[in-house]
Motif scaffolding. Sequence first.
Motif, short mmCIF file in Angstrom:
data_model
loop_
_atom_site.label_atom_id
_atom_site.label_comp_id
_atom_site.label_asym_id
_atom_site.label_seq_id
_atom_site.Cartn_x
_atom_site.Cartn_y
_atom_site.Cartn_z
N PHE A 194 -6.50 5.09 1.36
CA PHE A 194 -6.69 3.67 1.06
C PHE A 194 -7.45 2.97 2.18
O PHE A 194 -8.39 2.23 1.96
N ALA A 236 10.99 9.78 -7.27
CA ALA A 236 12.09 8.90 -6.88
C ALA A 236 13.41 9.53 -7.31
O ALA A 236 13.51 10.10 -8.39
N ARG A 271 -3.25 15.25 -6.25
CA ARG A 271 -3.42 13.85 -5.87
C ARG A 271 -4.79 13.56 -5.26
O ARG A 271 -4.99 12.53 -4.63
N HIS A 282 -11.03 4.17 2.38
CA HIS A 282 -11.75 3.60 1.24
C HIS A 282 -12.16 2.16 1.54
O HIS A 282 -13.29 1.75 1.30
N ARG A 297 1.25 8.71 -13.92
CA ARG A 297 0.65 9.99 -14.34
C ARG A 297 1.67 10.82 -15.11
O ARG A 297 1.34 11.48 -16.09
N VAL A 344 -8.19 3.40 -8.16
CA VAL A 344 -9.43 2.84 -7.62
C VAL A 344 -9.11 2.04 -6.36
O VAL A 344 -9.78 2.17 -5.33
N ALA A 345 -8.05 1.25 -6.41
CA ALA A 345 -7.66 0.45 -5.24
C ALA A 345 -7.33 1.35 -4.05
O ALA A 345 -7.65 1.06 -2.90
N LEU A 346 -6.68 2.47 -4.32
CA LEU A 346 -6.30 3.39 -3.25
C LEU A 346 -7.47 4.28 -2.81
O LEU A 346 -7.35 4.99 -1.82
N GLY A 347 -8.56 4.24 -3.57
CA GLY A 347 -9.68 5.10 -3.20
C GLY A 347 -9.46 6.55 -3.57
O GLY A 347 -9.96 7.46 -2.92
N LEU A 348 -8.67 6.77 -4.64
CA LEU A 348 -8.32 8.15 -5.01
C LEU A 348 -9.28 8.74 -6.02
O LEU A 348 -9.11 9.86 -6.46
N ALA A 379 9.93 4.54 -10.02
CA ALA A 379 9.41 4.54 -8.66
C ALA A 379 10.50 4.20 -7.64
O ALA A 379 10.26 4.25 -6.43
N GLY A 380 11.69 3.83 -8.12
CA GLY A 380 12.78 3.54 -7.21
C GLY A 380 12.66 2.19 -6.52
O GLY A 380 13.07 2.02 -5.38
N PRO A 396 1.19 4.65 -4.09
CA PRO A 396 1.16 6.06 -4.53
C PRO A 396 2.34 6.42 -5.44
O PRO A 396 2.19 7.22 -6.37
N GLY A 397 3.48 5.82 -5.20
CA GLY A 397 4.65 6.08 -6.05
C GLY A 397 4.43 5.61 -7.48
O GLY A 397 4.83 6.28 -8.44
N ARG A 448 2.13 8.02 -9.23
CA ARG A 448 2.88 9.24 -9.55
C ARG A 448 3.66 9.07 -10.86
O ARG A 448 3.60 9.92 -11.75
N GLN A 459 -2.42 9.53 0.76
CA GLN A 459 -3.03 8.51 -0.11
C GLN A 459 -3.13 7.17 0.62
O GLN A 459 -4.07 6.42 0.41
N ILE A 460 -2.14 6.90 1.48
CA ILE A 460 -2.20 5.65 2.25
C ILE A 460 -3.36 5.71 3.24
O ILE A 460 -4.09 4.74 3.43
N VAL A 476 0.85 -1.21 0.00
CA VAL A 476 0.00 0.00 0.00
C VAL A 476 0.87 1.25 0.00
O VAL A 476 0.61 2.21 -0.72
N ALA A 477 1.94 1.21 0.79
CA ALA A 477 2.82 2.38 0.91
C ALA A 477 3.53 2.69 -0.40
O ALA A 477 3.92 3.82 -0.65
#
Lengths: 234, 234
Positions: free
Chosen positions: B224, B201, A128, B227, A43, A97-101, A62-63, A36-37, A40, B220-221, A32-33
């Motif tokens: 989640f 990153a 965001r 959500h 997008r 959608v999974a993150l509820g954003l 995303a590193g 968001p990366g 980002r 965002q976390i 989950v953490a």
Amino acid sequence: MDTQRTGPRARTGAVEPGAGRSRGRDVPPATVARLPGYVRVLRSLSQDGVVTTSSEELAAGAGVTPAQLRKDLSFLGSYGRRGVGYDVVHLSEQISVALGLTTQRRVVIVGIGNLGHALASYSVFAERGFAVVGLIDADPAVVGTTVAGLVVQPSSALSDVVSAADATIGIIATPAAVAQDVCTALVAAGVVGILTFAPRALRVPPHVDLRAVDVASELQILAFHDHRRTGTGA
Amino acid sequence: MDTQRTGPRARTGAVEPGAGRSRGRDVPPATVARLPGYVRVLRSLSQDGVVTTSSEELAAGAGVTPAQLRKDLSFLGSYGRRGVGYDVVHLSEQISVALGLTTQRRVVIVGIGNLGHALASYSVFAERGFAVVGLIDADPAVVGTTVAGLVVQPSSALSDVVSAADATIGIIATPAAVAQDVCTALVAAGVVGILTFAPRALRVPPHVDLRAVDVASELQILAFHDHRRTGTGA
């Protein structure tokens, strides 16, 4: 595309609205953490007109390692297609959608000192999906001033501000000494997520999620590695 | 006390100055990340005149379970004494030595917008052993202004500021678009630890440690979890 949409959705039970913990796989907190990366990077790729991406490209942006990325996305049922990769827009949407954003969330900030100011003006929040809808401070000299287009309200108005704006997330940018009282007041007012910058541990009831950013601790962790490497102070 | 000092020290090979990874147990990153919290609670207890503490009290203050605390401290060779608990001052000192906090570390901040301002003025840094010794910004309107007692220097002076002040840690509080260039410049100037707030990153060479705080990702976390719980947007 229909198959792609149905397939993944069918496997994302654990993160679909209303899905209980018993259904499907839970998404691990570490995954989950990292989500968001990924959003980002996706997008940013989408803005550059990129249509498909590889796990290597997305992971580099995303590193993380490609293996880590693939594992994380597997929890959402996203596997990409061999030789094609990931559809940038579709994957971004799927993770969002999974993150509820996909719905804007309303945020109240308590403590409008230097940090609170910075957070109230932080344009990335809006990008965001977050709207800062209320600012609260205890200092009469700060109450009534306008910051980032909002008039700062007194502590006594906290509950009203949260209810009136239907805020679900509170940010604590107060000194450590008052952070627990502010936290308790935010929870009583109905927020279900709290992000705190105060350098102290806070207690919240089980239905409230708490994230803590302790900037000085981050420096101490860097110091630890420096110390191990050099074997000295400076 | 002598036995206590010798005992733990003898077991802390992995975190002693100059100890290689091959000697003793490595301290896991998650444990390192929790150590600053323990120091924070111990210092607060010490200020209140408390001489000894229990793992229950210390764990509660730091927001972890007693079992987690005991496991973390075991990596430093600190076990407390049954029926007595932990000596507050000694344990604080022991963790501080392990973290390398006994020497002041010098920090340069790049990007003196709202967030950079807040960080430059953040008194907790000094309390935890960090000195902000240089401020850098690319904006001619900001260069030359005084923030928290320091005159903001231009980007072209970055390398000189880092060398002159012997800074080992750099904080990046710039917009995302320039963060990698700033990061590269800081590394070239000699910093070995970087804390970035830019939402992207960053790449650093293996000898440099990077910690990233992405405030929007933290929200965002939280979103989640909200959500998942509510099954809806707001």
